[in-house]
Design an enzyme around this catalytic site. Structure first.
Site, mmCIF file in Angstrom:
data_model
loop_
_atom_site.group_PDB
_atom_site.id
_atom_site.type_symbol
_atom_site.label_atom_id
_atom_site.label_comp_id
_atom_site.label_asym_id
_atom_site.label_seq_id
_atom_site.Cartn_x
_atom_site.Cartn_y
_atom_site.Cartn_z
ATOM 1 C CD GLN A 143 -2.568 1.694 0.382
ATOM 2 O OE1 GLN A 143 -3.296 0.895 -0.188
ATOM 3 N NE2 GLN A 143 -2.508 2.964 0.022
ATOM 4 C CB CYS A 144 2.513 3.063 -2.620
ATOM 5 S SG CYS A 144 3.727 1.757 -2.843
ATOM 6 C CD GLN A 145 -4.011 7.431 -2.097
ATOM 7 O OE1 GLN A 145 -4.685 6.424 -2.164
ATOM 8 N NE2 GLN A 145 -4.474 8.604 -2.431
ATOM 9 N N PRO A 269 -5.356 -2.504 4.765
ATOM 10 C CG PRO A 269 -3.620 -0.932 4.731
ATOM 11 C CD PRO A 269 -3.985 -2.305 4.254
ATOM 12 C CE1 TYR A 270 -6.453 4.291 3.985
ATOM 13 C CE2 TYR A 270 -4.592 2.907 3.392
ATOM 14 C CZ TYR A 270 -5.094 4.063 3.970
ATOM 15 O OH TYR A 270 -4.248 4.976 4.526
ATOM 16 N N GLY A 272 -10.746 0.070 -0.188
ATOM 17 C CA GLY A 272 -10.327 -0.148 -1.554
ATOM 18 C C GLY A 272 -9.187 0.780 -1.901
ATOM 19 C CG MET A 273 -4.808 1.545 -3.225
ATOM 20 S SD MET A 273 -4.879 3.278 -2.676
ATOM 21 C CE MET A 273 -4.112 4.091 -4.071
ATOM 22 C CD GLU A 274 -7.108 5.534 -5.589
ATOM 23 O OE1 GLU A 274 -7.492 4.795 -4.662
ATOM 24 O OE2 GLU A 274 -6.747 6.708 -5.411
ATOM 25 C CG HIS A 298 -14.633 5.376 -3.880
ATOM 26 N ND1 HIS A 298 -15.050 6.598 -3.403
ATOM 27 C CD2 HIS A 298 -13.298 5.353 -3.718
ATOM 28 C CE1 HIS A 298 -13.999 7.280 -2.979
ATOM 29 N NE2 HIS A 298 -12.919 6.542 -3.158
ATOM 30 C CD GLU A 299 -11.232 2.340 -4.249
ATOM 31 O OE1 GLU A 299 -10.392 3.103 -4.767
ATOM 32 O OE2 GLU A 299 -11.665 2.507 -3.087
ATOM 33 C CG HIS A 302 -10.081 6.839 -7.100
ATOM 34 N ND1 HIS A 302 -9.785 8.155 -6.844
ATOM 35 C CD2 HIS A 302 -10.425 6.284 -5.909
ATOM 36 C CE1 HIS A 302 -9.954 8.390 -5.539
ATOM 37 N NE2 HIS A 302 -10.354 7.270 -4.950
ATOM 38 C CD GLU A 321 -9.963 9.436 -2.235
ATOM 39 O OE1 GLU A 321 -11.095 8.996 -2.482
ATOM 40 O OE2 GLU A 321 -8.925 8.776 -2.440
ATOM 41 C CG ASP A 415 -0.339 7.559 6.326
ATOM 42 O OD1 ASP A 415 -1.034 7.649 5.296
ATOM 43 O OD2 ASP A 415 0.564 6.713 6.476
ATOM 44 C CE1 TYR A 423 -11.045 9.971 1.885
ATOM 45 C CE2 TYR A 423 -12.308 8.694 0.313
ATOM 46 C CZ TYR A 423 -11.157 8.894 1.037
ATOM 47 O OH TYR A 423 -10.122 8.013 0.905
HETATM 48 N N1 BES Z 1 -7.408 6.012 -2.365
HETATM 49 C C1 BES Z 1 -8.289 5.687 -1.297
HETATM 50 C C2 BES Z 1 -7.611 4.961 -0.170
HETATM 51 C C3 BES Z 1 -6.455 5.705 0.441
HETATM 52 C C4 BES Z 1 -6.542 7.054 0.707
HETATM 53 C C5 BES Z 1 -5.311 5.040 0.780
HETATM 54 C C6 BES Z 1 -5.461 7.723 1.272
HETATM 55 C C7 BES Z 1 -4.241 5.710 1.340
HETATM 56 C C8 BES Z 1 -4.316 7.059 1.594
HETATM 57 C C9 BES Z 1 -9.473 4.854 -1.794
HETATM 58 O O1 BES Z 1 -9.939 5.227 -3.044
HETATM 59 C C10 BES Z 1 -10.629 5.098 -0.860
HETATM 60 O O2 BES Z 1 -11.051 6.207 -0.766
HETATM 61 N N2 BES Z 1 -11.121 4.064 -0.219
HETATM 62 C C11 BES Z 1 -12.269 4.146 0.653
HETATM 63 C C12 BES Z 1 -13.495 3.721 -0.122
HETATM 64 C C13 BES Z 1 -14.772 4.414 0.255
HETATM 65 C C14 BES Z 1 -14.709 5.888 0.311
HETATM 66 C C15 BES Z 1 -15.888 3.972 -0.675
HETATM 67 C C16 BES Z 1 -12.012 3.249 1.844
HETATM 68 O O3 BES Z 1 -10.930 2.646 1.901
HETATM 69 O O4 BES Z 1 -12.846 3.163 2.719
HETATM 70 ZN ZN ZN Z 2 -10.978 7.068 -2.959
#
Ligand code: BES
Ligand code: ZN
Length: 663
Positions: A143-145, A269-270, A272-274, A298-299, A302, A321, A415, A423
């Site tokens: 997980q890089c973001q 940890p999330y 979803g990740m796009e 959602h993904e 992105h 977001e 973080d 969002y």
């Molecule tokens: N890109 C994000 C996850 C993320 C954000 C990872 C910041 C690391 C740093 C992903 O698209 C996201 O928003 N996931 C949400 C989904 C939800 C809003 C539908 C999640 O993980 O809950």
């Molecule tokens: Zn997102």
């Protein structure tokens, strides 16, 4: 707009304070990246080759690294072992890798670096085979973001610069990377992938393990451990292609060829990740009723907002977001319209219903935002602002430090700043703009905006300038938006959007009944007056259950009321809703249910929450779960965390440690 003048950056897109690299000096024409996975040592070693254009005749390349070992550096195939220096660590950004460029080097040149991750790598999680569902093979994911790519490979680790990639990876197990599969060389355990669309470093990803694949649509596969494959297929196959087609209608064609998803082990940890061509999902979505597919929508969204059009730094994260939540809700709305028509509703009625569905989802988001702001405590003034300030306490103003724009500051960790603010405040700002110009006109703006900034990284001002330019005739109306408040002031959005509560009303009504039941708990006569019967929730959709539970939890905010004084009611609900809530396989419902009961300090449920936190690693649940336990029963919270901490991804572990003040 006038009031925003003072905030406008000197150059646009604004520079990224979360990188130590001199990315503005270069164009990255191609990145060639190889990974070699060692499951025994739990490290990844590799080689990265950058094809660079030196735009500003600089004499050095600065790259981001974090807990990496650097073993070799060469420029134009010439080793330059004494021309580079790995600087000491600077929290939270890591260690700058400074490489001098020999004077004879042409403008276009190749830089190659050999590296290895260490046990402190924050991007990777290695799972022993016992920790997987199949129990036969180890697993690796990543997980890089936002700024963890630098712990995987030396990089210009900023969303402000993009590059096409050629990937390869060597592993004894099935391996996936952020692109399209080109070749599998089974003899050498090596796979080759390519990402022709330029992407920023945070979208680089690798996963390796016992992974099987099956089709869920004409351009989509789902991948996961073989034991879970059939369930994953069922969960997503109804919606996948519909989502893509609806999104294409709303924006423009999907440009990444395939949209494949990987359902990861529970410690992801999330939600979803796009990752392009490799959308990564938490297994908590596999709930057996298809009610959490919004995360896939959602993904997918992105693919336009974030992956084609990218925030130039994490300060402008809302552009990624907020837009994505907006598009996600439009996609779900459009599908609700289609569904209503299939059920025989007329055109107008179907559209009306679709809008109600969107408003209902927006209400859920609004509540999430309110709860998040509450939980921020002293940080609310800092972290509830839409355009974040990650530059840190001391801002560097020195003119002679153009390339190193943050050398004196101690920047904030993205973080730490993560919340629902980008969002939901972001969504609400776009929704307000839509209301002001009208939905039909806004629908023309959507494709135009994404075309304009395709392949680019932008800041908030570029968005606003383009918006005003596009809606010239409506400039007066748009000027009425309180921009400064929306973008630079803390707290809830300045306008209450008054969402349509039609679909939420039944949830509010039943929650109110439970509340009244609680108030009359000690009065034998009244207690029976508000009869609570189990079947009242039987007609609720999964999202109505969520709103019902959110509303119950929110009563804790009412002055003089606290669930811990109403255990009788909580017990009554526990008996009535045992099957639907305590035993549900829907993590969104289960979490809120345990949360409500634990708020009332019902010990059995504090324990149930603790146990639940050992089964998942999604921070959306894990962090507030431990935070609540910490509040009602610190001893229990710490005990559970210590029992489970090694199951969590390093990012999650670090965040909960901070939340529980264990460091
Ligand atoms: N890109 C994000 C996850 C993320 C954000 C990872 C910041 C690391 C740093 C992903 O698209 C996201 O928003 N996931 C949400 C989904 C939800 C809003 C539908 C999640 O993980 O809950
Ligand atoms: Zn997102």
């Amino acid at each position: 707009m006038e009031e925003l003048k003072a905030y406008r950056p000197k150059t646009s897109p604004e520079l990224d304070p979360s990188t130590l690299s001199n990315y503005t000096c270069f164009t990255v024409k191609l990145t060639t990246l190889h990974f070699d996975i060692d499951f025994e040592k739990k490290i990844v070693s590799g080689k990265v080759k950058y094809d660079l254009l030196n735009k500003s005749e600089t004499d050095h390349v600065d790259l981001d690294t974090s807990y990496l070992d650097i073993t070799k550096v060469s420029i134009q195939n010439e080793s330059c072992d004494n021309q580079y220096k790995l600087h000491s660590r600077k929290e939270p950004l890591g260690s700058k890798l400074h490489i001098s460029i020999p004077a004879s080097t042409p403008k276009n040149f190749q830089l190659e670096i050999e590296f290895s991750t260490t046990s402190k790598c924050t991007a990777l999680q290695f799972l022993d085979k016992e920790a997987t569902d199949g129990k036969n093979h180890p697993y690796l994911f990543c997980q890089c973001q936002a700024i963890h790519a630098r712990s995987l490979f030396p990089s210009f680790d900023t969303p402000g610069i993009k590059s096409p990639y050629k990937f390869s990876a060597k592993s004894p197990l099935k391996t996936l990377l952020s692109g399209l599969l080109i070749k599998e060389d089974n003899e050498n355990n090596t796979v080759y992938f390519e990402q022709p669309v330029p992407i920023p470093s945070y979208l680089v990803s690798i996963a390796s393990g016992d992974i099987a694949r099956t089709s869920i649509g004409p351009r989509s596969d789902v991948m996961t451990e073989p034991v879970n494959l059939a369930k994953c297929k069922w969960e997503f196959e109804r919606d996948m292609e519909n989502f893509i087609q609806v999104a294409e209608k709303l924006i423009f064609e999907y440009e990444w060829q395939k949209f494949d998803s990987l359902v990861l082990p529970a410690s992801f940890p999330y939600g979803g990740m796009e990752i392009p061509n490799l959308c990564q999902l938490t297994p908590t979505l596999i709930c057996g009723d298809r009610s959490l597919v919004n995360v896939v929508a959602h993904e997918l969204a992105h693919s336009w907002s974030g992956n084609l059009v990218t925030n130039c730094s994490w300060e402008h994260f809302w552009l990624n977001e907020g837009w994505t939540v907006y598009l996600e809700r439009r996609i779900l709305e459009a599908l609700a319209v289609i569904e209503a028509k299939q059920q025989g509703k007329g055109d107008k009625e179907a559209h009306y219903y679709g809008e109600q569905v969107r408003q209902f989802n927006a209400i859920i988001g609004w509540t999430d935002l309110e709860n998040d702001l509450k939980s921020m405590g002293d940080n609310v003034d800092k972290y509830s602002i839409l355009v974040q300030d990650l530059k840190g306490k001391k801002k560097c103003q020195k003119k002679d430090e153009k390339e190193d724009n943050q050398s004196n500051a101690s920047p904030d960790d993205p973080d730490d700043a993560f919340s629902t603010v980008p969002y939901e405040k972001g969504f609400n700002l776009l929704y307000l703009i839509e209301k002001i110009v009208g939905k039909e006109k806004f629908d023309l703006f959507i494709p135009a905006y994404f075309r304009e900034f395709r392949f680019k990284s932008l800041d908030t001002f570029q968005f606003i300038d383009y918006l005003f330019d596009f809606f010239k005739e409506d400039a007066v109306k748009l000027d009425q938006i309180e921009w400064k408040k929306w973008l630079y002031e803390p707290g809830m959005p300045p306008i209450d959007p008054k969402f349509d509560t039609t679909l939420a009303q039944a949830c509010y009504d039943l929650a109110k009944k439970c509340y009244q039941y609680a108030l009359s708990e000690d009065d034998e006569n009244e207690f029976t007056q508000f009869k609570l019967v189990a079947n009242e929730i039987n007609d609720f959709s999964p999202s109505q259950n969520i709103v019902f539970l959110d509303t119950l939890i929110a009563y804790e905010k009412v002055a003089g009321f606290s669930w811990k004084q109403h255990k009788k009611t909580l017990n009554r609900m526990a008996t009535l809703y045992h099957d639907q809530y305590t035993e549900t396989s829907n993590a969104e419902i289960k979490f809120r249910w345990f949360y409500l009961q634990a708020t009332g300090e019902v010990l059995d449920f504090e324990v149930a929450m603790g146990e639940f936190l050992g089964t998942i690693g999604r921070m959306k649940f894990v962090r507030p779960g431990y935070a609540l336990l910490n509040k009602v029963n610190r001893e229990l919270a710490v005990r559970y965390f210590q029992r489970f901490e090694n199951r969590y991804h390093p990012i999650c572990k670090a965040m909960v440690r901070k939340d529980l003040q264990l460091d």
